[in-house]
Design a protein around this motif. Structure first.
Motif, PDB file in Angstrom:
ATOM      1  N   LYS A   1      38.956  57.931 -24.427  1.00  0.00           N
ATOM      2  CA  LYS A   1      39.449  59.100 -23.705  1.00  0.00           C
ATOM      3  C   LYS A   1      38.300  60.079 -23.475  1.00  0.00           C
ATOM      4  O   LYS A   1      37.600  60.457 -24.411  1.00  0.00           O
ATOM      5  N   LEU A   2      38.114  60.463 -22.222  1.00  0.00           N
ATOM      6  CA  LEU A   2      37.071  61.426 -21.864  1.00  0.00           C
ATOM      7  C   LEU A   2      37.672  62.795 -21.600  1.00  0.00           C
ATOM      8  O   LEU A   2      38.754  62.913 -21.014  1.00  0.00           O
ATOM      9  N   TYR A   3      36.949  63.818 -22.031  1.00  0.00           N
ATOM     10  CA  TYR A   3      37.318  65.196 -21.712  1.00  0.00           C
ATOM     11  C   TYR A   3      36.563  65.609 -20.453  1.00  0.00           C
ATOM     12  O   TYR A   3      35.343  65.431 -20.359  1.00  0.00           O
ATOM     13  N   VAL A   4      37.271  66.132 -19.477  1.00  0.00           N
ATOM     14  CA  VAL A   4      36.664  66.590 -18.220  1.00  0.00           C
ATOM     15  C   VAL A   4      36.932  68.087 -18.106  1.00  0.00           C
ATOM     16  O   VAL A   4      38.067  68.512 -17.861  1.00  0.00           O
ATOM     17  N   GLY A   5      35.890  68.889 -18.312  1.00  0.00           N
ATOM     18  CA  GLY A   5      36.069  70.333 -18.344  1.00  0.00           C
ATOM     19  C   GLY A   5      35.421  71.061 -17.182  1.00  0.00           C
ATOM     20  O   GLY A   5      34.746  70.469 -16.352  1.00  0.00           O
ATOM     21  N   ASN A   6      35.659  72.371 -17.144  1.00  0.00           N
ATOM     22  CA  ASN A   6      35.125  73.271 -16.112  1.00  0.00           C
ATOM     23  C   ASN A   6      35.639  72.906 -14.717  1.00  0.00           C
ATOM     24  O   ASN A   6      34.953  73.088 -13.720  1.00  0.00           O
TER      25      ASN A   6
ATOM     26  N   ARG B   1      45.250  73.751 -16.126  1.00  0.00           N
ATOM     27  CA  ARG B   1      44.539  74.662 -17.027  1.00  0.00           C
ATOM     28  C   ARG B   1      43.023  74.562 -16.907  1.00  0.00           C
ATOM     29  O   ARG B   1      42.285  75.202 -17.655  1.00  0.00           O
ATOM     30  N   GLY B   2      42.539  73.725 -15.974  1.00  0.00           N
ATOM     31  CA  GLY B   2      41.095  73.667 -15.749  1.00  0.00           C
ATOM     32  C   GLY B   2      40.371  72.571 -16.497  1.00  0.00           C
ATOM     33  O   GLY B   2      39.142  72.553 -16.543  1.00  0.00           O
ATOM     34  N   PHE B   3      41.118  71.647 -17.082  1.00  0.00           N
ATOM     35  CA  PHE B   3      40.479  70.502 -17.719  1.00  0.00           C
ATOM     36  C   PHE B   3      41.433  69.311 -17.645  1.00  0.00           C
ATOM     37  O   PHE B   3      42.620  69.452 -17.308  1.00  0.00           O
ATOM     38  N   ALA B   4      40.881  68.120 -17.935  1.00  0.00           N
ATOM     39  CA  ALA B   4      41.679  66.898 -17.848  1.00  0.00           C
ATOM     40  C   ALA B   4      41.198  65.896 -18.885  1.00  0.00           C
ATOM     41  O   ALA B   4      40.125  66.049 -19.479  1.00  0.00           O
ATOM     42  N   PHE B   5      42.005  64.866 -19.084  1.00  0.00           N
ATOM     43  CA  PHE B   5      41.637  63.744 -19.951  1.00  0.00           C
ATOM     44  C   PHE B   5      41.763  62.454 -19.143  1.00  0.00           C
ATOM     45  O   PHE B   5      42.796  62.210 -18.522  1.00  0.00           O
ATOM     46  N   VAL B   6      40.699  61.668 -19.155  1.00  0.00           N
ATOM     47  CA  VAL B   6      40.670  60.405 -18.424  1.00  0.00           C
ATOM     48  C   VAL B   6      40.398  59.287 -19.421  1.00  0.00           C
ATOM     49  O   VAL B   6      39.447  59.373 -20.200  1.00  0.00           O
ATOM     50  N   THR B   7      41.230  58.253 -19.396  1.00  0.00           N
ATOM     51  CA  THR B   7      41.068  57.139 -20.327  1.00  0.00           C
ATOM     52  C   THR B   7      40.600  55.891 -19.583  1.00  0.00           C
ATOM     53  O   THR B   7      41.209  55.488 -18.590  1.00  0.00           O
TER      54      THR B   7
ATOM     55  N   VAL C   1      31.593  66.479 -18.780  1.00  0.00           N
ATOM     56  CA  VAL C   1      32.288  65.251 -19.184  1.00  0.00           C
ATOM     57  C   VAL C   1      31.691  64.736 -20.491  1.00  0.00           C
ATOM     58  O   VAL C   1      30.491  64.549 -20.595  1.00  0.00           O
ATOM     59  N   ASN C   2      32.558  64.527 -21.466  1.00  0.00           N
ATOM     60  CA  ASN C   2      32.117  63.938 -22.737  1.00  0.00           C
ATOM     61  C   ASN C   2      33.310  63.286 -23.433  1.00  0.00           C
ATOM     62  O   ASN C   2      34.454  63.497 -23.015  1.00  0.00           O
ATOM     63  N   PRO C   3      33.047  62.476 -24.455  1.00  0.00           N
ATOM     64  CA  PRO C   3      34.170  61.853 -25.176  1.00  0.00           C
ATOM     65  C   PRO C   3      35.071  62.912 -25.790  1.00  0.00           C
ATOM     66  O   PRO C   3      34.578  63.886 -26.377  1.00  0.00           O
ATOM     67  N   ALA C   4      36.370  62.758 -25.649  1.00  0.00           N
ATOM     68  CA  ALA C   4      37.315  63.712 -26.249  1.00  0.00           C
ATOM     69  C   ALA C   4      37.262  63.590 -27.761  1.00  0.00           C
ATOM     70  O   ALA C   4      37.204  62.485 -28.300  1.00  0.00           O
TER      71      ALA C   4
END
Length: 211
Positions: A136-141, A176-182, A207-210
């Motif tokens: 799972k990746l965290y996609v922020g900003n 909310r300005g961020f997402a999670f991509v698996t 983008v970085n690992p959640a």
């Protein structure tokens, strides 16, 4: 040289020739990221055609804003041309932006050229479970205007997406300005390398690992 040795040598030469011939005819698709919104398909084709025959150029469009999404896919008729384009064009300037160029591969075919060390096999980090382990990746900003469709289109060139989730602000009725991509671990490594820092809807993504 014995007859047996001569036969072995002929077989080796034939195998080498077959591999060379295959590389000459195999179509290869490359990913071109961090494009300026004003960059057109014709402009991309003009920049890349010097490396060989191009069979397709595709710049996905944002349906709502009616403009390119900031990345493209270029298909070359041969692997040799694609590899030369990657070597010569990655991290170069195009229309005022430093573009990122690497090979776009389907899930399970290994890391892209230039992917971080450990992107394939059990090399440690978040990929220690193997190439096909989901990560799972965290996609922020992200911009509040960025949709799930846009997020999927941004990450899809790197492999199959098993899940994409944009948490919503219930009070304001917007993301909310961020997402999670698996994605599979090998694909996730490629996505981090290419998408981290990429501008989408006017904002550079993180983008970085959640955790």
């Amino acid at each position: 040289m014995s007859a047996t040795e001569e036969v072995k040598e002929v077989k080796v030469d034939a195998a080498v020739e077959a591999n060379v011939a295959e590389s000459e005819v195999e179509e290869v698709k490359i990913y071109v990221g961090n494009l300026d919104y004003s960059t057109s398909e014709a402009r991309v084709r003009e920049e890349f055609q010097a490396f060989g025959e191009i069979t397709d150029v595709f710049l996905p469009l944002d349906r709502f804003k009616k403009r390119p999404r900031g990345f493209g896919l270029v298909t070359f008729s041969t692997r040799r041309a694609a590899e030369e384009a990657i070597a010569k064009m990655d991290q170069t300037q195009l229309d005022g932006r430093t573009i990122r160029v690497n090979e776009s591969r389907p899930r399970g075919e290994g890391p892209l050229r230039g992917a971080p060390e450990g992107a394939s096999g059990g090399g440690g980090g978040f990929n220690s479970g193997g190439d096909n382990k989901d990560v799972k990746l965290y996609v922020g900003n992200m911009s509040y205007d960025t949709t799930e469709e846009t997020v999927r289109a941004t990450f899809q060139p790197f492999g199959d997406i098993s899940d994409c989730f944009l948490p919503m602000d219930r009070d304001r009725g917007r993301p909310r300005g961020f997402a999670f991509v698996t994605m599979a671990a090998a694909d996730a490594a490629k996505a981090i390398e290419a998408v981290n820092g990429m501008e989408v809807d006017g904002r550079p993504l993180k983008v970085n690992p959640a955790q």
